[in-house]
Design a protein around this motif. Sequence first.
Motif, PDB file in Angstrom:
ATOM      1  N   GLY A  14       0.431   2.559   9.622  1.00  8.77           N
ATOM      2  CA  GLY A  14       1.628   2.301   9.326  1.00  8.77           C
ATOM      3  C   GLY A  14       1.577   2.204   7.624  1.00  8.77           C
ATOM      4  O   GLY A  14       2.845   2.766   7.281  1.00  8.77           O
ATOM      5  N   ALA A  15       0.958   2.447   7.062  1.00  7.00           N
ATOM      6  CA  ALA A  15       0.798   2.831   5.279  1.00  7.00           C
ATOM      7  C   ALA A  15       1.490   4.225   4.632  1.00  7.00           C
ATOM      8  O   ALA A  15       1.844   4.011   3.166  1.00  7.00           O
ATOM      9  CB  ALA A  15      -0.708   1.726   4.790  1.00  7.00           C
ATOM     10  N   ALA A  16       1.076   5.306   5.384  1.00  4.88           N
ATOM     11  CA  ALA A  16       1.523   6.070   5.394  1.00  4.88           C
ATOM     12  C   ALA A  16       1.795   7.537   5.464  1.00  4.88           C
ATOM     13  O   ALA A  16       1.943   6.796   6.724  1.00  4.88           O
ATOM     14  CB  ALA A  16      -0.589   6.169   4.212  1.00  4.88           C
ATOM     15  N   GLY A  17       2.511   8.519   5.150  1.00  2.00           N
ATOM     16  CA  GLY A  17       2.539   9.543   6.373  1.00  2.00           C
ATOM     17  C   GLY A  17       3.211   9.086   7.390  1.00  2.00           C
ATOM     18  O   GLY A  17       4.408   8.460   7.478  1.00  2.00           O
ATOM     19  N   ASP A  39      -5.679  -0.734   4.738  1.00  2.00           N
ATOM     20  CA  ASP A  39      -5.420  -0.052   3.781  1.00  2.00           C
ATOM     21  C   ASP A  39      -3.933  -1.417   2.788  1.00  2.00           C
ATOM     22  O   ASP A  39      -3.048  -1.523   3.199  1.00  2.00           O
ATOM     23  CB  ASP A  39      -4.733   0.855   3.340  1.00  2.00           C
ATOM     24  N   LEU A  40      -4.255  -2.594   3.234  1.00  2.00           N
ATOM     25  CA  LEU A  40      -3.354  -4.046   3.113  1.00  2.00           C
ATOM     26  C   LEU A  40      -2.502  -3.711   1.746  1.00  2.00           C
ATOM     27  O   LEU A  40      -1.285  -4.014   2.401  1.00  2.00           O
ATOM     28  CB  LEU A  40      -3.879  -5.690   3.489  1.00  2.00           C
ATOM     29  N   GLN A  41      -3.439  -3.458   0.745  1.00  2.00           N
ATOM     30  CA  GLN A  41      -2.058  -3.696  -0.408  1.00  2.00           C
ATOM     31  C   GLN A  41      -1.647  -2.312  -0.545  1.00  2.00           C
ATOM     32  O   GLN A  41       0.221  -2.646  -0.767  1.00  2.00           O
ATOM     33  CB  GLN A  41      -2.919  -3.314  -1.884  1.00  2.00           C
ATOM     34  N   ARG A  42      -1.004  -1.235   0.332  1.00  2.00           N
ATOM     35  CA  ARG A  42      -0.856  -0.415   0.491  1.00  2.00           C
ATOM     36  C   ARG A  42       0.189  -0.334   1.926  1.00  2.00           C
ATOM     37  O   ARG A  42       1.781  -0.384   1.268  1.00  2.00           O
ATOM     38  CB  ARG A  42      -1.426   1.412   1.069  1.00  2.00           C
ATOM     39  N   ALA A  43      -0.033  -1.055   2.728  1.00  2.00           N
ATOM     40  CA  ALA A  43       0.748  -1.947   3.429  1.00  2.00           C
ATOM     41  C   ALA A  43       1.411  -2.675   2.865  1.00  2.00           C
ATOM     42  O   ALA A  43       2.543  -3.084   3.441  1.00  2.00           O
ATOM     43  CB  ALA A  43      -0.170  -2.811   4.746  1.00  2.00           C
ATOM     44  N   ASP A  44       1.389  -3.606   2.576  1.00  2.00           N
ATOM     45  CA  ASP A  44       2.314  -4.765   1.924  1.00  2.00           C
ATOM     46  C   ASP A  44       3.116  -3.657   0.550  1.00  2.00           C
ATOM     47  O   ASP A  44       4.117  -4.496   0.756  1.00  2.00           O
ATOM     48  CB  ASP A  44       1.650  -5.606   1.123  1.00  2.00           C
ATOM     49  N   SER A  45       2.293  -3.086  -0.079  1.00  2.00           N
ATOM     50  CA  SER A  45       4.021  -2.426  -0.826  1.00  2.00           C
ATOM     51  C   SER A  45       4.815  -1.655   0.518  1.00  2.00           C
ATOM     52  O   SER A  45       6.265  -1.795  -0.534  1.00  2.00           O
ATOM     53  CB  SER A  45       3.076  -1.410  -2.064  1.00  2.00           C
ATOM     54  N   ILE A  46       4.068  -0.615   1.282  1.00  2.00           N
ATOM     55  CA  ILE A  46       5.603  -0.536   2.067  1.00  2.00           C
ATOM     56  C   ILE A  46       6.227  -1.438   2.113  1.00  2.00           C
ATOM     57  O   ILE A  46       7.805  -0.775   2.914  1.00  2.00           O
ATOM     58  CB  ILE A  46       4.992   0.594   3.187  1.00  2.00           C
ATOM     59  N   ALA A  47       5.521  -3.001   3.406  1.00  2.00           N
ATOM     60  CA  ALA A  47       6.433  -3.411   3.674  1.00  2.00           C
ATOM     61  C   ALA A  47       7.707  -3.878   2.661  1.00  2.00           C
ATOM     62  O   ALA A  47       8.519  -4.430   3.079  1.00  2.00           O
ATOM     63  CB  ALA A  47       5.833  -4.415   4.328  1.00  2.00           C
ATOM     64  N   ALA A  48       7.148  -4.421   1.519  1.00  2.00           N
ATOM     65  CA  ALA A  48       8.037  -4.527   0.152  1.00  2.00           C
ATOM     66  C   ALA A  48       9.766  -4.196  -0.167  1.00  2.00           C
ATOM     67  O   ALA A  48      10.464  -4.314  -0.314  1.00  2.00           O
ATOM     68  CB  ALA A  48       7.106  -4.906  -1.033  1.00  2.00           C
ATOM     69  N   ARG A  49       9.215  -2.452   0.620  1.00  2.00           N
ATOM     70  CA  ARG A  49       9.743  -1.607  -0.087  1.00  2.00           C
ATOM     71  C   ARG A  49      11.014  -1.239   1.016  1.00  2.00           C
ATOM     72  O   ARG A  49      12.054  -1.636   1.193  1.00  2.00           O
ATOM     73  CB  ARG A  49       9.133  -0.077   0.118  1.00  2.00           C
ATOM     74  N   LEU A  50      10.390  -1.800   2.329  1.00  2.00           N
ATOM     75  CA  LEU A  50      11.311  -1.083   3.161  1.00  2.00           C
ATOM     76  C   LEU A  50      12.364  -2.296   3.512  1.00  2.00           C
ATOM     77  O   LEU A  50      13.359  -2.762   3.924  1.00  2.00           O
ATOM     78  CB  LEU A  50      10.563  -1.719   4.380  1.00  2.00           C
TER      79      LEU A  50
END
Length: 72
Positions: A14-17, A39-50
């Motif tokens: 869920g962190a990309a594409g 990629d937990l860092q990227r997942a956290d970034s997506i979660a924070a944006r959503l």
Amino acid sequence: MLRFDSCTFLVTGGAAGIGAAVCQDLFDGGATIFLADRDLQRADSIAARLDPKRERVHTLFFDLNDHTTICH
């Protein structure tokens, strides 16, 4: 738009594409999401944006190539 109020989804990758786009659609539809990615860092970034308050989007480290990350 479909509504997903009171529904919970696990989205792997869920962190990309496509996975990130699915998370966006589910979130917009009212779902609670467990966003799983290696990629937990990227997942956290997506979660924070959503969901800046992180009330409906949660992240998990999850690598389908390593069964130890999914078996507890």
